[in-house]
Design a protein around this motif. Structure first.
Motif, PDB file in Angstrom:
ATOM      1  N   ASP A   4       0.822  -1.197   0.000  1.00 52.28           N
ATOM      2  CA  ASP A   4       0.000   0.000   0.000  1.00 52.28           C
ATOM      3  C   ASP A   4       0.865   1.260   0.000  1.00 52.28           C
ATOM      4  O   ASP A   4       0.569   2.227  -0.682  1.00 52.28           O
ATOM      5  N   ASP A   5       1.956   1.223   0.786  1.00 54.63           N
ATOM      6  CA  ASP A   5       2.890   2.351   0.804  1.00 54.63           C
ATOM      7  C   ASP A   5       3.523   2.549  -0.572  1.00 54.63           C
ATOM      8  O   ASP A   5       3.702   3.674  -1.026  1.00 54.63           O
ATOM      9  N   LYS A   6       3.852   1.452  -1.232  1.00 53.49           N
ATOM     10  CA  LYS A   6       4.465   1.552  -2.562  1.00 53.49           C
ATOM     11  C   LYS A   6       3.510   2.182  -3.565  1.00 53.49           C
ATOM     12  O   LYS A   6       3.905   3.028  -4.364  1.00 53.49           O
ATOM     13  N   PHE A  71      -5.075  12.369   0.494  1.00 53.43           N
ATOM     14  CA  PHE A  71      -5.741  12.146  -0.790  1.00 53.43           C
ATOM     15  C   PHE A  71      -5.400  10.781  -1.386  1.00 53.43           C
ATOM     16  O   PHE A  71      -6.194  10.200  -2.096  1.00 53.43           O
ATOM     17  N   ALA A  72      -4.208  10.278  -1.090  1.00 54.97           N
ATOM     18  CA  ALA A  72      -3.806   8.979  -1.642  1.00 54.97           C
ATOM     19  C   ALA A  72      -4.228   7.825  -0.748  1.00 54.97           C
ATOM     20  O   ALA A  72      -3.949   6.674  -1.048  1.00 54.97           O
ATOM     21  N   GLY A  73      -4.910   8.119   0.349  1.00 53.18           N
ATOM     22  CA  GLY A  73      -5.445   7.068   1.198  1.00 53.18           C
ATOM     23  C   GLY A  73      -4.620   6.707   2.407  1.00 53.18           C
ATOM     24  O   GLY A  73      -5.060   5.951   3.257  1.00 53.18           O
ATOM     25  N   GLY A  74      -3.436   7.232   2.522  1.00 60.90           N
ATOM     26  CA  GLY A  74      -2.577   6.908   3.661  1.00 60.90           C
ATOM     27  C   GLY A  74      -2.735   7.916   4.787  1.00 60.90           C
ATOM     28  O   GLY A  74      -3.414   8.938   4.657  1.00 60.90           O
ATOM     29  N   GLU A  75      -2.085   7.598   5.901  1.00 58.32           N
ATOM     30  CA  GLU A  75      -2.110   8.501   7.044  1.00 58.32           C
ATOM     31  C   GLU A  75      -1.421   9.815   6.668  1.00 58.32           C
ATOM     32  O   GLU A  75      -0.415   9.843   5.973  1.00 58.32           O
ATOM     33  N   VAL A  76      -1.982  10.917   7.147  1.00 63.07           N
ATOM     34  CA  VAL A  76      -1.427  12.234   6.850  1.00 63.07           C
ATOM     35  C   VAL A  76      -0.175  12.436   7.694  1.00 63.07           C
ATOM     36  O   VAL A  76      -0.216  12.332   8.912  1.00 63.07           O
ATOM     37  N   TYR A  77       0.946  12.702   7.042  1.00 66.39           N
ATOM     38  CA  TYR A  77       2.191  12.928   7.766  1.00 66.39           C
ATOM     39  C   TYR A  77       2.695  14.359   7.568  1.00 66.39           C
ATOM     40  O   TYR A  77       3.748  14.727   8.033  1.00 66.39           O
ATOM     41  N   TRP A  78       1.936  15.188   6.876  1.00 64.56           N
ATOM     42  CA  TRP A  78       2.307  16.575   6.652  1.00 64.56           C
ATOM     43  C   TRP A  78       1.296  17.472   7.342  1.00 64.56           C
ATOM     44  O   TRP A  78       0.234  17.031   7.762  1.00 64.56           O
ATOM     45  N   ASN A  79       1.617  18.735   7.470  1.00 65.93           N
ATOM     46  CA  ASN A  79       0.716  19.698   8.072  1.00 65.93           C
ATOM     47  C   ASN A  79       0.045  20.482   6.954  1.00 65.93           C
ATOM     48  O   ASN A  79       0.685  21.282   6.277  1.00 65.93           O
ATOM     49  N   LEU A 113       8.409  16.816  -1.186  1.00 68.47           N
ATOM     50  CA  LEU A 113       9.369  15.738  -1.473  1.00 68.47           C
ATOM     51  C   LEU A 113      10.175  15.383  -0.232  1.00 68.47           C
ATOM     52  O   LEU A 113      10.369  14.204   0.087  1.00 68.47           O
ATOM     53  N   SER A 114      10.627  16.401   0.484  1.00 67.30           N
ATOM     54  CA  SER A 114      11.431  16.169   1.698  1.00 67.30           C
ATOM     55  C   SER A 114      10.641  15.399   2.749  1.00 67.30           C
ATOM     56  O   SER A 114      11.140  14.460   3.359  1.00 67.30           O
ATOM     57  N   LEU A 115       9.395  15.798   2.957  1.00 64.06           N
ATOM     58  CA  LEU A 115       8.565  15.127   3.966  1.00 64.06           C
ATOM     59  C   LEU A 115       8.240  13.689   3.550  1.00 64.06           C
ATOM     60  O   LEU A 115       8.214  12.794   4.392  1.00 64.06           O
ATOM     61  N   ALA A 116       7.996  13.478   2.265  1.00 62.17           N
ATOM     62  CA  ALA A 116       7.723  12.112   1.792  1.00 62.17           C
ATOM     63  C   ALA A 116       8.944  11.222   1.978  1.00 62.17           C
ATOM     64  O   ALA A 116       8.828  10.095   2.459  1.00 62.17           O
ATOM     65  N   LEU A 117      10.107  11.742   1.604  1.00 66.53           N
ATOM     66  CA  LEU A 117      11.340  10.954   1.764  1.00 66.53           C
ATOM     67  C   LEU A 117      11.603  10.649   3.235  1.00 66.53           C
ATOM     68  O   LEU A 117      11.960   9.524   3.593  1.00 66.53           O
ATOM     69  N   LYS A 118      11.400  11.651   4.086  1.00 69.05           N
ATOM     70  CA  LYS A 118      11.589  11.437   5.523  1.00 69.05           C
ATOM     71  C   LYS A 118      10.606  10.409   6.067  1.00 69.05           C
ATOM     72  O   LYS A 118      10.973   9.515   6.823  1.00 69.05           O
ATOM     73  N   ASN A 119       9.349  10.525   5.664  1.00 67.78           N
ATOM     74  CA  ASN A 119       8.313   9.629   6.187  1.00 67.78           C
ATOM     75  C   ASN A 119       8.496   8.187   5.727  1.00 67.78           C
ATOM     76  O   ASN A 119       8.297   7.263   6.501  1.00 67.78           O
ATOM     77  N   TYR A 120       8.861   7.993   4.477  1.00 67.82           N
ATOM     78  CA  TYR A 120       8.915   6.633   3.932  1.00 67.82           C
ATOM     79  C   TYR A 120      10.284   5.987   3.967  1.00 67.82           C
ATOM     80  O   TYR A 120      10.389   4.759   3.912  1.00 67.82           O
ATOM     81  N   PHE A 121      11.340   6.768   4.023  1.00 66.32           N
ATOM     82  CA  PHE A 121      12.675   6.180   3.903  1.00 66.32           C
ATOM     83  C   PHE A 121      13.608   6.408   5.082  1.00 66.32           C
ATOM     84  O   PHE A 121      14.663   5.802   5.155  1.00 66.32           O
ATOM     85  N   LEU A 122      13.289   7.309   5.982  1.00 66.86           N
ATOM     86  CA  LEU A 122      14.187   7.573   7.115  1.00 66.86           C
ATOM     87  C   LEU A 122      13.582   7.119   8.425  1.00 66.86           C
ATOM     88  O   LEU A 122      12.450   6.991   8.622  1.00 66.86           O
TER      89      LEU A 122
END
Length: 122
Positions: A4-6, A71-79, A113-122
């Motif tokens: 789902d994350d992918k 919007f993509a169905g996942g948990e909101v990780y941004w403000n 982009l920074s928040l997505a990379l941080k959320n999914y890869f760090l």
């Protein structure tokens, strides 16, 4: 990272980011016009509506009137207040100083982009 994350990441990188970059490019060229055309107002109103909508969605999430799902169905990780505020600033620049309106929109793409990379890869 699960399947789902992918799929969310694919939608983000193949749909969301290109659309946002296209808006940056459109705002850049809109600011190059010597005389502002009627569609400048329409673009400004659309960007303003997006900014206000993002802030309203965050408010609804904060008050429990909307699920904390993006919007993509996942948990909101941004403000979305920050995201929406950047779009509102861009809209104001479209109305007042169009040649600079692309800058906050590009900052928004970089932040996303920074928040997505941080959320999914760090």
């Amino acid at each position: 990272m699960n399947c789902d994350d992918k799929s969310r990441l694919l939608r983000f990188f193949l749909l969301c980011i290109p659309v946002r970059l296209a808006i940056v490019v459109a705002a850049f060229f809109l600011g190059k016009k010597k005389k502002q055309a009627w569609y400048t107002m329409l673009v400004g109103l659309a960007v303003l509506a997006i900014g206000i909508g993002l802030c309203v969605f965050q408010y609804l999430r904060d008050t429990g009137k909307r699920e904390k799902v993006g919007f993509a169905g996942g948990e909101v990780y941004w403000n979305s207040y920050v995201h929406g505020s950047i779009w509102i600033v861009a809209a104001l620049l479209i109305f007042l100083a169009p040649k600079y309106a692309w800058i906050p929109l590009l900052i928004d793409v970089i932040l996303g982009l920074s928040l997505a990379l941080k959320n999914y890869f760090l």
